[in-house]
Design a protein around this motif. Structure first.
Motif, mmCIF file in Angstrom:
data_model
loop_
_atom_site.group_PDB
_atom_site.id
_atom_site.type_symbol
_atom_site.label_atom_id
_atom_site.label_comp_id
_atom_site.label_asym_id
_atom_site.label_seq_id
_atom_site.Cartn_x
_atom_site.Cartn_y
_atom_site.Cartn_z
ATOM 1 N N ALA A 183 -12.533 -2.064 -8.540
ATOM 2 C CA ALA A 183 -11.180 -1.469 -8.499
ATOM 3 C C ALA A 183 -10.009 -2.468 -8.925
ATOM 4 O O ALA A 183 -8.748 -2.097 -9.493
ATOM 5 C CB ALA A 183 -10.872 -1.085 -6.724
ATOM 6 N N HIS A 188 -5.339 -0.059 -6.319
ATOM 7 C CA HIS A 188 -4.467 0.607 -7.243
ATOM 8 C C HIS A 188 -2.946 0.579 -6.737
ATOM 9 O O HIS A 188 -1.928 0.384 -7.529
ATOM 10 C CB HIS A 188 -4.729 1.870 -7.786
ATOM 11 C CG HIS A 188 -5.830 1.686 -8.999
ATOM 12 N ND1 HIS A 188 -7.131 1.538 -8.787
ATOM 13 C CD2 HIS A 188 -5.701 2.039 -10.302
ATOM 14 C CE1 HIS A 188 -7.933 1.354 -9.966
ATOM 15 N NE2 HIS A 188 -7.030 1.792 -10.929
ATOM 16 N N ALA A 189 -2.915 0.776 -5.397
ATOM 17 C CA ALA A 189 -1.674 0.732 -4.760
ATOM 18 C C ALA A 189 -0.968 -0.523 -5.000
ATOM 19 O O ALA A 189 0.199 -0.745 -5.399
ATOM 20 C CB ALA A 189 -1.756 1.077 -3.316
ATOM 21 N N GLU A 233 1.008 -1.121 -0.178
ATOM 22 C CA GLU A 233 -0.134 0.048 0.106
ATOM 23 C C GLU A 233 1.047 1.331 0.110
ATOM 24 O O GLU A 233 0.566 2.406 -0.646
ATOM 25 C CB GLU A 233 -0.928 0.021 1.311
ATOM 26 C CG GLU A 233 -2.047 -0.694 1.116
ATOM 27 C CD GLU A 233 -3.192 -0.633 2.172
ATOM 28 O OE1 GLU A 233 -3.608 0.461 2.124
ATOM 29 O OE2 GLU A 233 -3.482 -1.367 2.944
ATOM 30 N N TRP A 263 3.170 2.246 -1.786
ATOM 31 C CA TRP A 263 3.695 1.665 -3.217
ATOM 32 C C TRP A 263 4.841 2.629 -3.383
ATOM 33 O O TRP A 263 5.646 2.392 -4.313
ATOM 34 C CB TRP A 263 2.602 2.177 -4.309
ATOM 35 C CG TRP A 263 2.107 3.452 -4.357
ATOM 36 C CD1 TRP A 263 1.085 3.944 -3.617
ATOM 37 C CD2 TRP A 263 2.641 4.453 -5.245
ATOM 38 N NE1 TRP A 263 0.820 5.110 -4.279
ATOM 39 C CE2 TRP A 263 1.804 5.509 -4.746
ATOM 40 C CE3 TRP A 263 3.711 4.539 -5.959
ATOM 41 C CZ2 TRP A 263 1.823 6.712 -5.736
ATOM 42 C CZ3 TRP A 263 4.011 5.880 -6.735
ATOM 43 C CH2 TRP A 263 2.889 6.798 -6.404
ATOM 44 N N PRO A 304 -13.553 6.064 -1.951
ATOM 45 C CA PRO A 304 -12.148 6.071 -2.535
ATOM 46 C C PRO A 304 -10.952 5.403 -1.913
ATOM 47 O O PRO A 304 -10.038 4.985 -2.758
ATOM 48 C CB PRO A 304 -12.254 7.645 -2.406
ATOM 49 C CG PRO A 304 -13.660 8.111 -2.147
ATOM 50 C CD PRO A 304 -14.414 6.902 -1.885
ATOM 51 N N GLU A 305 -11.264 5.109 -0.670
ATOM 52 C CA GLU A 305 -10.020 4.493 -0.075
ATOM 53 C C GLU A 305 -9.647 3.025 -0.496
ATOM 54 O O GLU A 305 -8.683 2.702 -0.628
ATOM 55 C CB GLU A 305 -10.215 4.473 1.519
ATOM 56 C CG GLU A 305 -11.383 3.804 1.902
ATOM 57 C CD GLU A 305 -12.502 4.506 2.105
ATOM 58 O OE1 GLU A 305 -13.642 4.165 2.704
ATOM 59 O OE2 GLU A 305 -12.575 5.762 1.337
ATOM 60 N N GLN A 306 -10.951 2.255 -0.949
ATOM 61 C CA GLN A 306 -10.680 1.198 -1.471
ATOM 62 C C GLN A 306 -10.223 1.163 -3.188
ATOM 63 O O GLN A 306 -9.272 0.347 -3.447
ATOM 64 C CB GLN A 306 -12.258 0.421 -1.794
ATOM 65 C CG GLN A 306 -12.065 -1.306 -2.317
ATOM 66 C CD GLN A 306 -13.323 -1.730 -2.136
ATOM 67 O OE1 GLN A 306 -14.393 -1.250 -1.417
ATOM 68 N NE2 GLN A 306 -13.437 -2.900 -2.997
ATOM 69 N N LEU A 307 -10.428 2.170 -3.748
ATOM 70 C CA LEU A 307 -10.027 2.390 -5.102
ATOM 71 C C LEU A 307 -8.466 2.653 -4.954
ATOM 72 O O LEU A 307 -7.722 2.134 -5.574
ATOM 73 C CB LEU A 307 -10.658 3.564 -5.721
ATOM 74 C CG LEU A 307 -10.438 3.882 -7.295
ATOM 75 C CD1 LEU A 307 -10.933 2.559 -8.163
ATOM 76 C CD2 LEU A 307 -10.957 5.115 -7.715
ATOM 77 N N LEU A 308 -7.732 3.428 -4.197
ATOM 78 C CA LEU A 308 -6.735 3.709 -4.061
ATOM 79 C C LEU A 308 -5.892 2.687 -3.478
ATOM 80 O O LEU A 308 -4.814 2.187 -3.845
ATOM 81 C CB LEU A 308 -6.528 4.984 -2.849
ATOM 82 C CG LEU A 308 -6.905 6.144 -3.258
ATOM 83 C CD1 LEU A 308 -6.764 7.198 -1.967
ATOM 84 C CD2 LEU A 308 -6.029 6.850 -4.385
ATOM 85 N N ARG A 309 -6.287 1.698 -2.607
ATOM 86 C CA ARG A 309 -5.811 0.790 -1.984
ATOM 87 C C ARG A 309 -5.565 -0.633 -3.005
ATOM 88 O O ARG A 309 -4.470 -1.337 -3.281
ATOM 89 C CB ARG A 309 -6.560 -0.079 -0.778
ATOM 90 C CG ARG A 309 -6.150 -1.297 -0.102
ATOM 91 C CD ARG A 309 -6.614 -1.558 1.227
ATOM 92 N NE ARG A 309 -8.103 -1.795 0.966
ATOM 93 C CZ ARG A 309 -9.016 -1.217 1.286
ATOM 94 N NH1 ARG A 309 -9.001 -0.293 2.073
ATOM 95 N NH2 ARG A 309 -10.452 -1.329 1.116
ATOM 96 N N PHE A 347 0.104 0.396 -8.913
ATOM 97 C CA PHE A 347 1.220 1.446 -8.437
ATOM 98 C C PHE A 347 2.562 0.767 -7.924
ATOM 99 O O PHE A 347 3.581 1.046 -8.366
ATOM 100 C CB PHE A 347 0.908 2.559 -7.510
ATOM 101 C CG PHE A 347 -0.171 3.474 -8.097
ATOM 102 C CD1 PHE A 347 -0.238 3.728 -9.300
ATOM 103 C CD2 PHE A 347 -1.512 3.553 -7.292
ATOM 104 C CE1 PHE A 347 -1.325 4.710 -9.792
ATOM 105 C CE2 PHE A 347 -2.384 4.553 -7.728
ATOM 106 C CZ PHE A 347 -2.222 5.027 -9.035
#
Length: 239
Positions: free
Chosen positions: A151, A111-112, A65, A67, A104-109, A116
């Motif tokens: 995601a 992708h990280a 996470e 990344w 949003p936090e799940q989307l970021l997690r 990423f």
């Protein structure tokens, strides 16, 4: 004697573990990356050291996470270990959620971990390796647009395109390929009945064996003119 070193992310369990064991069997030093499963990774390292005492199996723990720091994994390897010449981006996060219901936090997690971090590892690998090979583990679902795990799938689709872009930019020094598995193992949060349903819906109506996946890795490793390719090890599911 071992001829090269490899780094396998998410190598303490499931497919990553099998990849690490296989690479050790064919002579690689293998750096074992993990996050939470430190005990499993250490146990695997000890097991492989007993079987292959002339090879090195260091354990490196890093939360992908974070990344932006993923590239530091290489600097944590023992200095006496030869430069990594094979990077297998296997670690993955598989979380349910449609486009409309993914916060949003799940989307970021997702992708990280799924995009990423592999990107950052690939960039660090390209800088420190005179000549090498990257294999990204994708998912046969990249051919589809189902959004039950939106995601996750968006990140894996991005990793697919990254595979092709990096193969072009870094040739001829670095080859970049991918394997897109289908039904190999049931998801950790999945139901056995769903796994069986996926198998029956595939053209070959067979689960994909670990051996098939490992054969794909061996083939890509032994084919120096192949780059930017995706092997769909999925019983034809991508069709």
């Amino acid at each position: 004697m071992p001829h090269s070193s490899a780094l396998v992310t998410g190598s303490s369990k499931r497919i990553g573990r099998e990849i690490a064991i296989h690479l050790a069997q064919i002579g690689y030093h293998v750096a074992l990356h993990c996050h939470h499963s430190t005990d499993d990774a250490l146990a695997l390292s000890q097991q492989l050291t007993v079987l292959h005492p002339q090879q090195m199996f260091p354990v490196v723990c890093h939360n992908l996470e974070h990344w932006e720091m993923a590239g530091t994994i290489f600097s944590q390897l023992p200095p006496e270990m030869p430069h990594v010449q094979l990077l297998v981006n296997n670690a993955s996060l598989f979380e349910p959620g449609t486009l409309s219901h993914t916060p949003p936090e799940q989307l970021l997690r997702n992708h990280a971990i799924n995009f990423f971090a592999p990107l950052e590892l690939m960039r660090a690998f390209e800088k420190q390796t005179p000549q090498g090979h990257i294999i990204n583990i994708l998912d046969t679902q990249i051919c589809r647009n189902t959004s039950t795990h939106a995601a996750y799938l968006l990140a894996k689709k991005s990793l697919m395109h990254l595979t092709q872009m990096a193969a072009l930019e870094w040739a001829p020094r670095i080859r970049v390929n991918a394997i897109a598995p289908g039904p190999v193992l049931p998801a950790t949060d999945g139901l056995p009945n769903r796994f069986e349903s996926v198998i029956k819906q595939s053209p070959m109506q067979q689960a994909v064996s670990i051996e098939t996946l490992l054969n794909g890795i061996d083939f890509l490793n032994s084919a120096p003119q192949i780059t930017g390719q995706i092997i769909y090890a999925d019983s034809g599911s991508h069709l």
